[in-house]
Design a protein around this motif. Sequence first.
Motif, PDB file in Angstrom:
ATOM      1  N   VAL A   1       5.150   9.186 -12.537  1.00 42.71           N
ATOM      2  CA  VAL A   1       4.652  10.348 -11.927  1.00 42.71           C
ATOM      3  C   VAL A   1       5.672  10.969 -11.118  1.00 42.71           C
ATOM      4  N   HIS A   2       5.450  12.236 -10.601  1.00 44.12           N
ATOM      5  CA  HIS A   2       6.349  12.997  -9.770  1.00 44.12           C
ATOM      6  C   HIS A   2       5.874  12.405  -8.382  1.00 44.12           C
ATOM      7  N   LEU A   3       6.654  12.120  -7.438  1.00 47.65           N
ATOM      8  CA  LEU A   3       6.497  11.885  -6.202  1.00 47.65           C
ATOM      9  C   LEU A   3       7.352  12.742  -5.360  1.00 47.65           C
ATOM     10  N   ASP A   4       6.833  13.830  -4.688  1.00 50.63           N
ATOM     11  CA  ASP A   4       7.655  15.181  -4.072  1.00 50.63           C
ATOM     12  C   ASP A   4       8.825  15.526  -5.011  1.00 50.63           C
ATOM     13  N   GLY A   5       8.234  15.934  -6.559  1.00 52.32           N
ATOM     14  CA  GLY A   5       9.223  16.402  -7.581  1.00 52.32           C
ATOM     15  C   GLY A   5       9.839  15.378  -8.355  1.00 52.32           C
ATOM     16  N   GLN A   6      10.112  14.163  -7.905  1.00 46.30           N
ATOM     17  CA  GLN A   6      10.917  12.962  -8.512  1.00 46.30           C
ATOM     18  C   GLN A   6      10.342  12.201  -9.152  1.00 46.30           C
ATOM     19  N   PRO A   7      10.722  11.716 -10.519  1.00 48.85           N
ATOM     20  CA  PRO A   7      10.103  10.844 -11.176  1.00 48.85           C
ATOM     21  C   PRO A   7      10.058   9.491 -10.544  1.00 48.85           C
ATOM     22  N   THR A   8       8.930   8.979 -10.616  1.00 50.99           N
ATOM     23  CA  THR A   8       8.810   7.741  -9.741  1.00 50.99           C
ATOM     24  C   THR A   8       7.607   6.661 -10.372  1.00 50.99           C
ATOM     25  N   LYS A   9       8.027   5.640 -10.530  1.00 53.34           N
ATOM     26  CA  LYS A   9       7.180   4.531 -11.425  1.00 53.34           C
ATOM     27  C   LYS A   9       6.105   4.038 -10.574  1.00 53.34           C
ATOM     28  N   SER A  10       5.037   4.477 -10.613  1.00 51.32           N
ATOM     29  CA  SER A  10       3.897   4.285  -9.879  1.00 51.32           C
ATOM     30  C   SER A  10       3.261   2.729  -9.714  1.00 51.32           C
ATOM     31  N   CYS A  11       3.934   2.154 -10.685  1.00 53.12           N
ATOM     32  CA  CYS A  11       3.568   0.623 -10.321  1.00 53.12           C
ATOM     33  C   CYS A  11       4.141  -0.348  -9.354  1.00 53.12           C
ATOM     34  N   ASN A  12       5.137   0.563  -8.826  1.00 50.95           N
ATOM     35  CA  ASN A  12       6.244  -0.068  -7.832  1.00 50.95           C
ATOM     36  C   ASN A  12       6.213   0.516  -6.623  1.00 50.95           C
ATOM     37  N   ILE A  13       5.207   1.363  -6.282  1.00 47.56           N
ATOM     38  CA  ILE A  13       5.085   2.158  -5.011  1.00 47.56           C
ATOM     39  C   ILE A  13       3.812   1.908  -4.423  1.00 47.56           C
ATOM     40  N   THR A  14       3.507   1.488  -3.239  1.00 48.51           N
ATOM     41  CA  THR A  14       2.305   1.250  -2.639  1.00 48.51           C
ATOM     42  C   THR A  14       1.642   2.638  -2.258  1.00 48.51           C
ATOM     43  N   ALA A  15       0.419   2.535  -2.042  1.00 49.14           N
ATOM     44  CA  ALA A  15      -0.590   3.671  -1.711  1.00 49.14           C
ATOM     45  C   ALA A  15      -0.039   3.948  -0.295  1.00 49.14           C
ATOM     46  N   ALA A  16       0.183   3.209   0.652  1.00 49.52           N
ATOM     47  CA  ALA A  16       0.559   3.406   2.016  1.00 49.52           C
ATOM     48  C   ALA A  16       1.923   4.383   1.888  1.00 49.52           C
ATOM     49  N   SER A  17       3.013   4.033   0.940  1.00 52.65           N
ATOM     50  CA  SER A  17       4.000   4.913   1.120  1.00 52.65           C
ATOM     51  C   SER A  17       3.857   6.244   0.231  1.00 52.65           C
ATOM     52  N   ALA A  18       2.945   6.399  -0.254  1.00 53.20           N
ATOM     53  CA  ALA A  18       2.682   7.868  -0.913  1.00 53.20           C
ATOM     54  C   ALA A  18       1.974   8.753   0.021  1.00 53.20           C
ATOM     55  N   VAL A  19       1.454   8.308   1.135  1.00 57.15           N
ATOM     56  CA  VAL A  19       0.683   9.127   1.958  1.00 57.15           C
ATOM     57  C   VAL A  19       1.580  10.288   2.572  1.00 57.15           C
ATOM     58  N   GLY A  20       1.219  11.553   2.432  1.00 55.46           N
ATOM     59  CA  GLY A  20       1.986  12.603   3.123  1.00 55.46           C
ATOM     60  C   GLY A  20       2.969  13.093   1.996  1.00 55.46           C
ATOM     61  N   ARG A  21       2.878  12.507   0.808  1.00 49.02           N
ATOM     62  CA  ARG A  21       3.918  12.923  -0.213  1.00 49.02           C
ATOM     63  C   ARG A  21       3.019  13.790  -1.351  1.00 49.02           C
ATOM     64  N   LYS A  22       3.756  14.562  -1.996  1.00 53.82           N
ATOM     65  CA  LYS A  22       2.963  15.468  -3.175  1.00 53.82           C
ATOM     66  C   LYS A  22       3.027  14.395  -4.433  1.00 53.82           C
ATOM     67  N   ILE A  23       1.977  14.173  -5.033  1.00 52.42           N
ATOM     68  CA  ILE A  23       2.102  13.388  -6.342  1.00 52.42           C
ATOM     69  C   ILE A  23       1.415  14.119  -7.437  1.00 52.42           C
ATOM     70  N   THR A  24       2.094  14.185  -8.559  1.00 49.01           N
ATOM     71  CA  THR A  24       1.797  14.862  -9.476  1.00 49.01           C
ATOM     72  C   THR A  24       1.650  14.053 -10.767  1.00 49.01           C
ATOM     73  N   THR A  25       0.493  14.011 -11.247  1.00 40.66           N
ATOM     74  CA  THR A  25       0.510  12.944 -12.511  1.00 40.66           C
ATOM     75  C   THR A  25       0.447  13.847 -13.746  1.00 40.66           C
ATOM     76  N   ILE A  26       0.310  13.394 -15.185  1.00 40.17           N
ATOM     77  CA  ILE A  26       0.349  13.943 -16.208  1.00 40.17           C
ATOM     78  C   ILE A  26      -0.901  15.023 -16.256  1.00 40.17           C
ATOM     79  N   GLU A  27      -1.924  14.744 -15.558  1.00 42.00           N
ATOM     80  CA  GLU A  27      -3.043  15.764 -15.519  1.00 42.00           C
ATOM     81  C   GLU A  27      -2.753  16.829 -14.635  1.00 42.00           C
ATOM     82  N   GLY A  28      -1.516  16.689 -13.745  1.00 43.11           N
ATOM     83  CA  GLY A  28      -1.332  17.893 -13.214  1.00 43.11           C
ATOM     84  C   GLY A  28      -0.079  18.747 -13.786  1.00 43.11           C
TER      85      GLY A  28
END
Length: 153
Positions: free
Chosen positions: A49-76
């Motif tokens: 997925v994109h995390l603040d515009g950067q490709p990021t493997k979402s299996c390896n990042i926690t929900a807590a560390s994604a707070v306050g960041r812009k997440i974009t999925t394929i649906e977006g």
Amino acid sequence: MKFSLTVNDTAHEVDVEAETPLLWVLRDTIGLTGTKYGCGIAQCGACTVHLDGQPTKSCNITAASAVGRKITTIEGLSKDSSHPLQVAWIEKTVPQCGYCQSGQLMAAAALLNGNKNPSDSEIDAAMSGNLCRCATYLKIREAIHDAAKTMTG
């Protein structure tokens, strides 16, 4: 714990453990199932997925560390599969089994967001973290070149 996550420009209140992988929050809690589980160890790229515009493997990042960041999925990426990459993917018949494609598309979109005219070697480097069991790598590269041309006019 309760968190607010911004996914595809929409705020979502989720109640999950802080260490829950973002992948499972997206799929199981929010219901966005386009992001796929592949390996669970950030090696295959199916969950990109994109995390603040950067490709990021979402299996390896926690929900807590994604707070306050812009997440974009394929649906977006687009609501109607009209993104130039999605169009090129279809025109070049990239998908075979299709399982890795959302991760491939998200990695390619991040590349084109930062590089409007990538070379073959730049494409290969940017896509190296995404595995395709069907080995459509040459078609993926062709589709990225076509999308880049469309995006630059």
